[in-house]
Design an enzyme around this catalytic site. Structure first.
Site, PDB file in Angstrom:
ATOM      1  N   GLY A  11       0.836  -1.205   0.000  1.00 14.27           N
ATOM      2  CA  GLY A  11       0.000   0.000   0.000  1.00 14.27           C
ATOM      3  C   GLY A  11       0.868   1.252   0.000  1.00 14.27           C
ATOM      4  O   GLY A  11       1.861   1.324   0.726  1.00 14.27           O
ATOM      5  N   ASP A 103       5.686  -5.207   5.716  1.00 17.65           N
ATOM      6  CA  ASP A 103       6.335  -6.505   5.964  1.00 17.65           C
ATOM      7  C   ASP A 103       6.398  -7.388   4.718  1.00 17.65           C
ATOM      8  O   ASP A 103       7.366  -8.131   4.530  1.00 17.65           O
ATOM      9  CB  ASP A 103       5.698  -7.236   7.147  1.00 17.65           C
ATOM     10  CG  ASP A 103       4.201  -7.425   6.994  1.00 17.65           C
ATOM     11  OD1 ASP A 103       3.624  -6.876   6.031  1.00 17.65           O
ATOM     12  OD2 ASP A 103       3.598  -8.117   7.834  1.00 17.65           O
ATOM     13  N   ASP A 127      -0.076   1.793   8.488  1.00 16.52           N
ATOM     14  CA  ASP A 127      -0.567   0.988   9.612  1.00 16.52           C
ATOM     15  C   ASP A 127       0.365   1.017  10.828  1.00 16.52           C
ATOM     16  O   ASP A 127      -0.049   0.640  11.925  1.00 16.52           O
ATOM     17  CB  ASP A 127      -0.760  -0.471   9.163  1.00 16.52           C
ATOM     18  CG  ASP A 127      -1.690  -0.591   7.974  1.00 16.52           C
ATOM     19  OD1 ASP A 127      -2.573   0.268   7.828  1.00 16.52           O
ATOM     20  OD2 ASP A 127      -1.523  -1.541   7.183  1.00 16.52           O
TER      21      ASP A 127
HETATM   22  O1  F6P Z   1      -1.633  -1.381   4.524  1.00 18.33           O
HETATM   23  C1  F6P Z   1      -2.243  -0.161   4.224  1.00 18.33           C
HETATM   24  C2  F6P Z   1      -3.726  -0.329   4.043  1.00 18.33           C
HETATM   25  O2  F6P Z   1      -4.276   0.929   3.734  1.00 18.33           O
HETATM   26  C3  F6P Z   1      -4.464  -0.949   5.240  1.00 18.33           C
HETATM   27  O3  F6P Z   1      -4.698  -0.030   6.277  1.00 18.33           O
HETATM   28  C4  F6P Z   1      -5.708  -1.478   4.581  1.00 18.33           C
HETATM   29  O4  F6P Z   1      -6.222  -2.574   5.298  1.00 18.33           O
HETATM   30  C5  F6P Z   1      -5.216  -1.894   3.217  1.00 18.33           C
HETATM   31  O5  F6P Z   1      -3.993  -1.219   2.988  1.00 18.33           O
HETATM   32  C6  F6P Z   1      -6.169  -1.586   2.089  1.00 18.33           C
HETATM   33  O6  F6P Z   1      -5.631  -2.101   0.937  1.00 18.33           O
HETATM   34  P1  F6P Z   1      -6.171  -1.734  -0.522  1.00 18.33           P
HETATM   35  O7  F6P Z   1      -5.838  -0.297  -0.779  1.00 18.33           O
HETATM   36  O8  F6P Z   1      -5.422  -2.674  -1.408  1.00 18.33           O
HETATM   37  O9  F6P Z   1      -7.644  -1.947  -0.477  1.00 18.33           O
END
Ligand code: F6P
Length: 323
Positions: A11, A103, A127
């Site tokens: 992300g 991670d 996060d």
């Molecule tokens: O890891 C960052 C994050 O924004 C999390 O807080 C969330 O659960 C996830 O990515 C959402 O992912 P995506 O943008 O792929 O829906």
């Protein structure tokens, strides 16, 4: 070492660009060419590269998102795909990789290290959930954006004497919920790391209303449940309250990074280049207190848990426990 690559993966997080910029500038300072890999590990395997110079990164420090784009690429867990990435980098004269992300990104970097290819990580995820470091790039911006958005919601909540449940991101961690919750003076903060009872939450909102607060605010971490389900269950417990739910969703992942995110990203970006030039690999640069710290990726990925700030959570619990 003459040529380094840098990528962002997972992300996007505000401040990733500040880290990319620091890697490029520190590379130039050591007379090293820095190649940008577009779309994370996917781009690495496909040879989706572009050279990065001062002109391509100088304005990036204030931009959210990632100028190198990002992609989720589960195929990178396969050995044959990792070997292909090493081959592509070697064919392009790339001798080391700086990997910016969470991670999953570190898992990819560690796999390359195990194949004998130098790789160093920089933690970047809104996060804040990477074991070891107390800080990840993007968290400060995300919780600040959430705070601003919740302040706006509070205005309308107060005007109608409503209770708002606001869902924030965080994957399985409660960090954004805790920090934004404390920052907005929430009546209750619901996170995956702590048990909660609907009756107790309703009591906290009720007693604060009794003492003159003109609205209710409940901050819900996404790792607990979705806001719609929560509002349905909460409304049964507190039928006298006019309850609304809002999911802040990707709003909190965008926007210009805070000064703090830019500064720490710059510190970590420059340090990562110094470390890889000194032959270090399989490590990542983090922050403890206000200082740079170096962590082993194997220990980090084996470690089961990132710890949230219990003290902040407990403080909010105490402040909202009225009679
Ligand atoms: O890891 C960052 C994050 O924004 C999390 O807080 C969330 O659960 C996830 O990515 C959402 O992912 P995506 O943008 O792929 O829906």
């Amino acid at each position: 070492m003459r040529r380094l690559a840098v990528l962002t993966s997972g992300g996007d997080a505000p401040g990733m660009n500040a880290a990319i910029r620091a890697v490029v500038e520190e590379g130039l300072h050591h007379n090293i060419e820095v190649i940008g890999v577009q779309q994370g590990y996917k781009g690495l395997v496909e040879g989706n590269f572009r050279p990065l110079g001062i002109n391509s990164v100088s304005q990036a420090i204030r931009r959210g998102g990632t100028i190198l784009y990002s992609a989720r690429f589960p195929e990178f867990s396969q050995l044959s795909v990792q070997e292909k990435a090493v081959q592509v980098m070697e064919e392009n004269g790339i001798e080391g990789l700086i990997a910016i992300g969470g991670d999953g990104t570190f898992r990819g970097a560690l796999a390359l290290t195990k194949l004998g290819f130098p790789a160093v990580g920089i933690p970047a995820t809104i996060d804040n959930d990477i074991p070891g470091t107390e800080y990840t790039i993007g968290f400060d911006s995300a919780f600040s954006a959430a705070t601003t958005a919740i302040d706006m919601i509070s205005d309308t909540a107060a005007s109608h004497n409503r209770t708002f449940v606001v869902e924030v991101m965080g994957h399985n961690a409660g960090d954004i919920a805790i920090w934004a919750g404390v920052a907005v003076g929430a009546d209750a903060i619901i996170i995956p790391e702590e048990e909660y009872f609907m009756g107790d939450i309703a009591r906290r909102v009720r007693t604060s209303r009794k003492h003159g607060k003109d609205h209710g605010l409940i901050i819900l971490a996404e790792g607990v449940m979705g806001v719609e389900d929560f509002v349905a269950a909460y409304s049964e417990e507190a039928p006298e309250q006019d309850v609304r739910g809002v999911n802040l969703s990707h709003i909190q992942r965008g926007g210009s990074p805070t000064g703090r995110d830019r500064v720490f990203a710059t510190l970590m970006g420059a340090k990562s280049v110094d470390l890889i030039l000194h032959g270090q690999s399989g490590i990542y640069v983090g922050i403890i207190g206000e200082e740079l710290a170096v962590f082993d990726m194997i220990d980090t990925l084996a470690s089961s848990k990132h710890k949230v700030r219990d003290d902040l959570f407990e403080l909010n619990q105490a402040l909202t426990d009225r009679y």
